[in-house]
Design an enzyme around this catalytic site. Structure first.
Site, PDB file in Angstrom:
ATOM      1  N   GLU A   1       0.795  -1.265   0.207  1.00  0.00           N
ATOM      2  CA  GLU A   1       0.266  -0.102  -0.321  1.00  0.00           C
ATOM      3  C   GLU A   1       0.830   1.280  -0.056  1.00  0.00           C
ATOM      4  O   GLU A   1       1.921   1.864   0.702  1.00  0.00           O
ATOM      5  CB  GLU A   1      -1.308  -0.034   1.428  1.00  0.00           C
TER       6      GLU A   1
ATOM      7  N   CYS B   1      -2.452   9.487   2.470  1.00  0.00           N
ATOM      8  CA  CYS B   1      -1.387   8.768   1.618  1.00  0.00           C
ATOM      9  C   CYS B   1      -2.580   9.424   0.085  1.00  0.00           C
ATOM     10  O   CYS B   1      -2.479   9.520  -1.205  1.00  0.00           O
ATOM     11  CB  CYS B   1      -1.731   7.718   1.290  1.00  0.00           C
TER      12      CYS B   1
HETATM   13  P1  NAD Z   1       7.763   4.814   5.272  1.00  0.00           P
HETATM   14  O1  NAD Z   1       8.187   3.616   3.770  1.00  0.00           O
HETATM   15  O2  NAD Z   1       8.958   6.211   5.696  1.00  0.00           O
HETATM   16  O3  NAD Z   1       6.953   3.700   6.528  1.00  0.00           O
HETATM   17  C1  NAD Z   1       7.027   3.010   6.580  1.00  0.00           C
HETATM   18  C2  NAD Z   1       7.215   1.594   7.405  1.00  0.00           C
HETATM   19  O4  NAD Z   1       8.383   0.991   6.977  1.00  0.00           O
HETATM   20  C3  NAD Z   1       7.653   2.607   8.845  1.00  0.00           C
HETATM   21  O5  NAD Z   1       7.478   0.833   9.924  1.00  0.00           O
HETATM   22  C4  NAD Z   1       9.221   2.317   8.838  1.00  0.00           C
HETATM   23  O6  NAD Z   1       9.405   2.200  10.081  1.00  0.00           O
HETATM   24  C5  NAD Z   1       9.666   1.380   7.821  1.00  0.00           C
HETATM   25  N1  NAD Z   1      11.100   1.415   7.133  1.00  0.00           N
HETATM   26  C6  NAD Z   1      11.097   2.746   6.570  1.00  0.00           C
HETATM   27  N2  NAD Z   1      12.563   2.804   5.895  1.00  0.00           N
HETATM   28  C7  NAD Z   1      12.630   1.004   5.821  1.00  0.00           C
HETATM   29  C8  NAD Z   1      13.694  -0.106   5.521  1.00  0.00           C
HETATM   30  N3  NAD Z   1      14.717   1.124   4.640  1.00  0.00           N
HETATM   31  N4  NAD Z   1      13.693  -1.806   5.761  1.00  0.00           N
HETATM   32  C9  NAD Z   1      13.067  -1.041   6.048  1.00  0.00           C
HETATM   33  N5  NAD Z   1      11.698  -0.808   6.545  1.00  0.00           N
HETATM   34  C10 NAD Z   1      11.732   0.558   6.522  1.00  0.00           C
HETATM   35  O7  NAD Z   1       6.489   5.077   5.364  1.00  0.00           O
HETATM   36  P2  NAD Z   1       5.785   6.173   6.011  1.00  0.00           P
HETATM   37  O8  NAD Z   1       6.973   8.073   5.685  1.00  0.00           O
HETATM   38  O9  NAD Z   1       6.346   6.386   7.494  1.00  0.00           O
HETATM   39  O10 NAD Z   1       4.622   6.726   5.297  1.00  0.00           O
HETATM   40  C11 NAD Z   1       4.702   7.526   4.201  1.00  0.00           C
HETATM   41  C12 NAD Z   1       4.468   7.349   2.583  1.00  0.00           C
HETATM   42  O11 NAD Z   1       3.224   6.003   3.403  1.00  0.00           O
HETATM   43  C13 NAD Z   1       3.804   7.955   2.337  1.00  0.00           C
HETATM   44  O12 NAD Z   1       4.434   7.809   0.769  1.00  0.00           O
HETATM   45  C14 NAD Z   1       2.048   7.727   1.908  1.00  0.00           C
HETATM   46  O13 NAD Z   1       2.093   7.054   0.387  1.00  0.00           O
HETATM   47  C15 NAD Z   1       2.170   5.888   1.869  1.00  0.00           C
HETATM   48  N6  NAD Z   1       0.837   5.715   2.666  1.00  0.00           N
HETATM   49  C16 NAD Z   1       0.669   4.737   1.671  1.00  0.00           C
HETATM   50  C17 NAD Z   1      -1.052   4.701   2.759  1.00  0.00           C
HETATM   51  C18 NAD Z   1      -1.593   3.318   1.540  1.00  0.00           C
HETATM   52  O14 NAD Z   1      -2.831   2.793   2.194  1.00  0.00           O
HETATM   53  N7  NAD Z   1      -1.468   2.958   0.115  1.00  0.00           N
HETATM   54  C19 NAD Z   1      -0.867   5.051   3.850  1.00  0.00           C
HETATM   55  C20 NAD Z   1      -0.638   5.622   4.175  1.00  0.00           C
HETATM   56  C21 NAD Z   1       0.541   6.114   3.945  1.00  0.00           C
END
Ligand code: NAD
Length: 464
Positions: free
Chosen positions: A213, A247
């Site tokens: 997602e 998002c």
């Molecule tokens: P992110 O990808 O930075 O982090 C998401 C999760 O991944 C966190 O739990 C984090 O600890 C983990 N993570 C971060 N870097 C990592 C790595 N290198 N290796 C493994 N795990 C890692 O995202 P965010 O900043 O928390 O959220 C924002 C993003 O999420 C935006 O792009 C938004 O559009 C998207 N989003 C999508 C939806 C959806 O339903 N499609 C909903 C909410 C947010």
């Protein structure tokens, strides 16, 4: 820092628990869902406090999009689970005569749910409830950027559920990486595109299926055929909910050039109606989650292109709802997902130009069309690919449990909500039950001259 050895042990216990078959019972799942729902109801104030501590989210928006939303979603699971879990009858074809066919939903086993920070409660608990409904065990890894909500979820889950069934492991990217080294049977990830790729690669090592997602730049198209005030009110609501950190927020507006001025004016008025003359004083506007995102968003504000808003306060992590004008695709603000309270307004001259431009962009998570013209709406729906969306509103499709929610292309793959959550966390096992009263001999060797009969069987287009 969690010791990876400890969660390897938790996983071993979860594997044993799953193999015991306890989660296969629908009554057991419903009981666990009720328990989770009741915990959410009982801890209403603690949830408000956590979200307020993490990014000053208001109680109204918290209930709307976090705990209240979850109660609605879990109630839907509880009400419909028995029906969804029943084996589903499928048709059989002539080649398989005589037989009957059906589909069973079976749980995958151990699931890993990785959540983002922007709706830190709902985007963790929603997939968790889906995993429970489908009969899985789960490890939930909340976002480290919203520590109060993460700690609260850890207490709610780990103090009330057996760790061999569902368990929260807090931590950052490093912890996620260690978890990803383990073998799971399903991974559900919500977050950014770059991290999504890391997750998919790690999952591929174990051939683990994944839902991604992700996000992207979701356009909001306005053609001028409906009331600008109403369009602006619904766009402003969807954009500045969670202060733009959504998002499916409209990332930018694409408006018919002839209506640009009118729309800009209506947007300004609607922002004032919602948040007053000084939005910093509004109790309803959330803050930017941290300094890093504050700096990132602030740097996206192009000089000389602010139509409304643009004020910031670093000590408060405050960025005002901001409308940007005279924006084109070369501006930095159009090169990445904004994920904050900046709303660029671009214009198009005709439908062909609009469709041709958007067709060449990455497929967004959402798209919104504000129009009363059926042919215009149909052209956009037929020509453009995107995760999902709404006509004459923004964001609201997220709240309809009967509509699948997910991305396509760069915005991800897989979908959930309501029955789609149950399906996402279930393997669909297809079965043909052969009858014994007749054994058509065509398929058995020696084949001799049976090919002509086989050809006839293939041609009979008959199902029952
Ligand atoms: P992110 O990808 O930075 O982090 C998401 C999760 O991944 C966190 O739990 C984090 O600890 C983990 N993570 C971060 N870097 C990592 C790595 N290198 N290796 C493994 N795990 C890692 O995202 P965010 O900043 O928390 O959220 C924002 C993003 O999420 C935006 O792009 C938004 O559009 C998207 N989003 C999508 C939806 C959806 O339903 N499609 C909903 C909410 C947010």
């Amino acid at each position: 820092m969690v010791n990876p050895k400890n969660f390897a042990e938790v996983l071993t216990r979860q594997r044993e628990f799953f193999l015991s078959g306890k989660t296969k019972s629908i009554d057991y799942r419903i009981e666990q869902l009720r328990k989770l729902r009741d915990l959410i109801i009982e801890n209403e104030n603690a949830i408000y406090e956590a979200l307020n501590a993490d990014f000053r989210k208001s109680r109204f928006e918290t209930y709307l999009s976090e705990n209240g939303y979850m109660i609605m979603e879990i109630n839907e699971f509880i009400k419909k689970l028995k029906k969804w879990a029943k084996p589903e009858r499928l048709p059989s074809n002539m080649l398989n005569f005589p037989s009957s066919s059906f589909l069973m939903h079976e749980p995958y086993g151990l699931t890993l749910i990785i959540a983002p920070w922007n709706y830190p409660f709902q985007l963790a608990m929603g997939p968790l409830a889906g995993a429970i409904a489908a009969g899985n065990c789960a490890i939930l890894k909340p976002s480290e950027l919203t520590p109060a909500t993460s700690a609260l979820m850890k207490d709610l889950v780990n103090d009330n559920f057996d760790e061999s069934y569902i368990h929260v492991i807090e931590g950052d990217a490093g912890v996620t990486q260690s978890l990803l080294a383990e073998k799971f049977d399903y991974i559900f990830f919500t977050g950014g595109i770059q991290v999504g790729k890391i997750i998919a690669q790690a999952a591929a090592k174990h051939l683990t299926p994944v839902t991604l997602e992700l996000g992207g730049k979701s356009p909001c198209i306005v053609d001028g055929s409906m009331s600008m005030d109403l369009a602006a009110r619904r766009i402003v609501w969807g954009k500045f909910l969670n202060n733009g950190q959504t998002c499916v927020a409209p990332d930018y507006i694409y408006v018919d050039l002839k209506y640009q001025e009118a729309l800009l004016n209506s947007l300004k008025l609607e922002i004032e109606n919602a948040f007053g003359d000084n939005p910093e004083e509004s109790p309803d506007l959330a803050r930017i989650v941290n300094q890093k995102h504050y700096n990132r968003i602030k740097d996206l504000i192009p000089e000389g292109k602010i139509y409304h808003g643009g004020t910031t306060n670093a000590s408060e992590l405050y960025i005002a709802p901001t409308i940007l004008q005279d924006i084109d695709w070369d501006d930095d603000v159009m090169k990445e997902e904004i994920f904050g309270p900046l709303l660029p307004v671009l214009s198009y001259k005709n439908t062909e130009e609009l469709i041709s431009t958007l067709k060449r962009k990455e497929k967004p998570l959402a798209l919104y069309i504000f129009s009363k013209r059926k042919s215009f709406i149909n052209d956009i729906l037929n020509e453009l690919s995107f995760g999902g969306g709404a006509i004459n509103d923004s964001v609201i499709h997220y709240g309809n449990p009967y509509v699948p929610f997910g991305g396509v292309g760069q915005s991800g793959y897989g979908a959930y909500h309501g029955k789609y959550s149950f399906e996402t966390f279930s393997h669909k096992k297809g079965i043909v039950r052969k009858s014994n009263w007749l054994d058509v001999p065509v398929r058995y060797a020696p084949y001799g001259s049976k090919l002509k009969w086989l050809k006839k069987l293939f041609k009979i287009n008959f199902e029952w």
